[in-house]
Design an enzyme around this catalytic site. Structure first.
Site, PDB file in Angstrom:
ATOM      1  N   ASP A 192       2.633  -7.592  -4.104  1.00 39.42           N
ATOM      2  CA  ASP A 192       2.812  -6.153  -4.363  1.00 39.42           C
ATOM      3  C   ASP A 192       2.184  -5.712  -5.689  1.00 39.42           C
ATOM      4  OD1 ASP A 192       4.213  -6.290  -2.047  1.00 39.42           O
ATOM      5  OD2 ASP A 192       6.117  -5.610  -2.847  1.00 39.42           O
ATOM      6  N   ASP A 213       0.624  -8.641   0.497  1.00 38.44           N
ATOM      7  CA  ASP A 213       0.707  -7.168   0.571  1.00 38.44           C
ATOM      8  C   ASP A 213       0.327  -6.524  -0.755  1.00 38.44           C
ATOM      9  OD1 ASP A 213       1.791  -7.698   3.096  1.00 38.44           O
ATOM     10  OD2 ASP A 213       3.850  -7.603   2.372  1.00 38.44           O
TER      11      ASP A 213
END
Length: 378
Positions: A192, A213
């Protein structure tokens, strides 16, 4: 006489640049800045040097910026490592670093890290730099979350010091963030790294790295000629996912990567081990109190004219799970998402039935102006 005058003029200019700490390669006119941040400054914060207020920390410079401004308030940040957790809650703040490799904004907490009051930061709260106001800009600097993700990952599952929530955001665009501009910046982390969750943002000639991600959220972002670098987690089959978009269905575009280079961190990184992305449906609470994956988060990601190294999976994309209306786990697939590619280059089998391609007509519509709701960043 003329030669002596020219020599004296050159010496005077050079001396001024040295006083300001501005190298010849980044020789910006001092008059263009509202304040300067210098980690080695020994004076009192706000003291004017060459007519410009100078500060030891970025936080001090931000506190002295006007609460509201219709023009950019430019802060020049000299070489140094600035260990500060920053929140941009004033509009039109613009950071200019001395050098993208030596001007570093960093902090080192993850979602599961505890605050002094015993609560945890949460994913968005872990951000080293949180932008919650419009028209923020940055160039020539590094934005980093230095939480030691590999060290935490290597800990045994029964180690009480191991964080189960290891998301650690470097840059978070949230709240009223809109028209955020980044040029020649390095944005680095692991899981992230970059959260673009609201408004529009533009990244050009940037370096963005991570593993899980590491570019995610519901925002509308255009990445122009950026290096997108997947960190090598030393696994043979799954070294992560580049994107986890949660674009609202009302927005035609989410993340667009244009003429970007998708790179692997090491030459030994496993081939066919990184996904272009997966569809994130954040959990929301409905009016009746039940919780489920947001049905309106239909991820939109487009890769156009990009170069892809062989760490990218031949299948391109992956599925992602969420909570279904019945409270059970539901799988959201790439086929249900707005995932597209157009004229990318890379290893063999880069175009196949599992990787949807834009047609020429639709590709022509994917412009900066259209993606960013009419904003043409300069």
């Amino acid at each position: 006489m003329k030669k002596k005058f020219i020599a004296a003029l050159i010496l005077a200019v050079s001396t001024t640049l040295l006083v300001l700490g501005i190298s010849n390669s980044r020789a910006y006119a001092a008059s263009t800045y509202n304040s300067i941040v210098d980690s080695s400054f020994k004076g009192t914060d706000g003291t004017k040097l060459n007519g410009i207020p100078t500060y030891k920390t970025i936080t001090s410079a931000l506190n002295s910026a006007p609460a509201s401004s219709n023009v950019s308030y430019k802060i020049y940040i000299k070489t140094g490592t600035y260990y500060e957790k920053l929140n941009i809650n004033k509009p039109n703040i613009y950071f200019v670093g001395e050098n993208e490799n030596t001007t570093k904004l960093t902090y080192n907490v993850a979602s599961g890290s505890k605050k002094n009051d015993g609560t945890t930061y949460g994913t968005s709260g872990s951000a080293s730099l949180n932008v919650s106001s419009p028209s923020f800009g940055a160039e020539n600097l590094t934005i980093e979350n230095s939480f030691d993700y590999p060290k935490n990952l290597a800990k045994k599952s029964n180690d009480p010091s191991k964080l189960q929530s290891a998301q650690a955001v470097a840059l978070n665009l949230s709240g009223s963030s809109n028209k955020a501009y980044f040029k020649n910046c390095k944005i680095t982390g692991y899981q992230d790294t970059l959260c673009s969750n609201t408004g529009t943002s533009y990244f050009t000639n940037c370096y963005i790295s991570g593993c899980i991600d590491f570019i995610f959220g519901a925002g509308q972002s255009f990445f122009n000629s950026c290096n997108i670098v997947s960190v090598d987690m030393k696994t043979p089959s799954n070294n992560g996912y580049i994107t986890a978009a949660s674009t609202n269905i009302s927005n035609k575009y989410g993340f667009v990567f244009y003429k970007c280079s998708l790179q692997k961190q090491t030459s030994t990184m496993a081939t066919n081990s990184v996904s272009l992305g997966r569809p994130w449906h954040p959990t929301i609470t409905l009016s009746n109190g039940t919780r489920e994956a947001d049905p309106n988060a239909i991820a939109s990601v487009i890769y156009m004219h990009c170069n892809m190294d062989n760490h990218i999976k031949s299948s391109g994309w992956d599925s992602m799970t969420g909570i279904g209306p019945d409270g059970k786990t539901k799988i959201f697939t790439p086929g249900e998402s707005r995932f597209y590619e157009y004229q990318n280059k890379g290893p063999e089998n880069i175009v196949n039935s599992s990787r949807k391609q834009l047609n020429d007509t639709d590709a022509l519509k994917v412009t900066i102006k259209n993606v960013l709701n009419g904003w043409n960043p300069q």
